[in-house]
Design a protein around this motif. Structure first.
Motif, PDB file in Angstrom:
ATOM      1  N   THR A 177      -1.768   6.789  -3.351  1.00  0.00           N
ATOM      2  CA  THR A 177      -1.859   5.369  -3.038  1.00  0.00           C
ATOM      3  C   THR A 177      -2.510   5.151  -1.681  1.00  0.00           C
ATOM      4  O   THR A 177      -3.351   4.286  -1.512  1.00  0.00           O
ATOM      5  N   MET A 178      -2.134   5.976  -0.701  1.00  0.00           N
ATOM      6  CA  MET A 178      -2.596   5.796   0.668  1.00  0.00           C
ATOM      7  C   MET A 178      -3.167   7.110   1.183  1.00  0.00           C
ATOM      8  O   MET A 178      -2.617   8.174   0.898  1.00  0.00           O
TER       9      MET A 178
ATOM     10  N   VAL B 116      -4.292   8.801   4.878  1.00  0.00           N
ATOM     11  CA  VAL B 116      -4.327   8.682   6.335  1.00  0.00           C
ATOM     12  C   VAL B 116      -5.309   9.740   6.821  1.00  0.00           C
ATOM     13  O   VAL B 116      -5.060  10.937   6.684  1.00  0.00           O
TER      14      VAL B 116
ATOM     15  N   VAL C 112      -6.568   4.337   8.053  1.00  0.00           N
ATOM     16  CA  VAL C 112      -5.741   4.319   6.849  1.00  0.00           C
ATOM     17  C   VAL C 112      -6.523   3.647   5.723  1.00  0.00           C
ATOM     18  O   VAL C 112      -7.067   2.557   5.910  1.00  0.00           O
ATOM     19  N   GLU C 113      -6.557   4.317   4.572  1.00  0.00           N
ATOM     20  CA  GLU C 113      -7.211   3.773   3.382  1.00  0.00           C
ATOM     21  C   GLU C 113      -6.187   3.577   2.281  1.00  0.00           C
ATOM     22  O   GLU C 113      -5.264   4.386   2.142  1.00  0.00           O
ATOM     23  N   VAL C 114      -6.382   2.523   1.502  1.00  0.00           N
ATOM     24  CA  VAL C 114      -5.591   2.289   0.304  1.00  0.00           C
ATOM     25  C   VAL C 114      -6.580   1.969  -0.807  1.00  0.00           C
ATOM     26  O   VAL C 114      -7.456   1.115  -0.636  1.00  0.00           O
TER      27      VAL C 114
ATOM     28  N   VAL D 241       1.650   3.303  10.269  1.00  0.00           N
ATOM     29  CA  VAL D 241       1.409   3.582   8.848  1.00  0.00           C
ATOM     30  C   VAL D 241       2.451   2.867   7.995  1.00  0.00           C
ATOM     31  O   VAL D 241       2.129   2.235   6.989  1.00  0.00           O
TER      32      VAL D 241
ATOM     33  N   ALA E 214       1.731  -0.190   5.302  1.00  0.00           N
ATOM     34  CA  ALA E 214       2.237  -0.117   3.929  1.00  0.00           C
ATOM     35  C   ALA E 214       3.103  -1.336   3.607  1.00  0.00           C
ATOM     36  O   ALA E 214       2.970  -1.938   2.536  1.00  0.00           O
TER      37      ALA E 214
ATOM     38  N   LEU F 125       1.179  -4.415   2.887  1.00  0.00           N
ATOM     39  CA  LEU F 125       0.506  -4.366   1.595  1.00  0.00           C
ATOM     40  C   LEU F 125       1.484  -4.393   0.419  1.00  0.00           C
ATOM     41  O   LEU F 125       1.086  -4.229  -0.731  1.00  0.00           O
TER      42      LEU F 125
ATOM     43  N   ILE G 280       7.664   3.167   0.657  1.00  0.00           N
ATOM     44  CA  ILE G 280       6.707   4.261   0.540  1.00  0.00           C
ATOM     45  C   ILE G 280       7.327   5.562   1.060  1.00  0.00           C
ATOM     46  O   ILE G 280       8.008   5.567   2.073  1.00  0.00           O
TER      47      ILE G 280
ATOM     48  N   VAL H 252       1.056   9.545  -0.441  1.00  0.00           N
ATOM     49  CA  VAL H 252       0.312   9.548   0.824  1.00  0.00           C
ATOM     50  C   VAL H 252      -0.357  10.903   1.009  1.00  0.00           C
ATOM     51  O   VAL H 252       0.298  11.942   0.906  1.00  0.00           O
TER      52      VAL H 252
END
Length: 90
Positions: free
Chosen positions: A13-14, A16, A29-31, A45, A49, A52, A57, A65
Motif C-alpha cells: 500500500t505504501m 517509504v 512517501v508513495e501510495v 509516516v 497514513a 489518507l 497501518i 509498507v
C-alpha cells in the motif's frame, strides 16, 4: 504450475523511499505509485497514513509498507557528508 504454486507478488500500500540528504534528512512517501508526502520520522509516516484513511497501518508488514534503503528506524543517510575542501593557499 497452478495458482497455489506460483509465488505471491503483491504491491504494498505504501512505499517509504530511501533517506534524502537535507537539513533535516527526510524520506519520500508513495501510495499507489504516487508521491504523497515527505517524512522526517516514523511519526510523519503514521500521520501521512492517517490522513489518507489508513488508520491502523502495520509498519512492520511488508505487504503493507515497503521500506527502501533501510527500515523504519533509518532516518539519516548512510553515506558520510563530505566537508568542504579547503581552498589552496597562495
Amino acid at each position: 504450475m497452478t495458482e497455489s504454486e506460483s509465488p505471491r507478488v503483491t504491491r504494498p500500500t505504501m512505499v517509504v523511499l530511501g533517506v534524502q540528504d537535507g537539513t533535516p534528512p527526510y524520506r519520500l512517501v508513495e501510495v499507489a505509485g504516487e508521491l504523497v508526502g515527505k517524512a522526517h520520522s516514523v511519526l510523519d509516516v503514521i500521520e501521512i497514513a492517517r490522513q489518507l484513511g489508513l488508520d491502523d497501518i502495520d509498519l512492520d508488514d511488508p505487504d503493507v509498507v515497503r521500506w527502501v534503503g533501510g527500515d523504519k528506524f533509518t532516518w539519516t543517510p548512510w553515506w558520510p557528508r563530505h566537508p568542504p575542501k579547503p581552498e589552496p593557499r597562495a
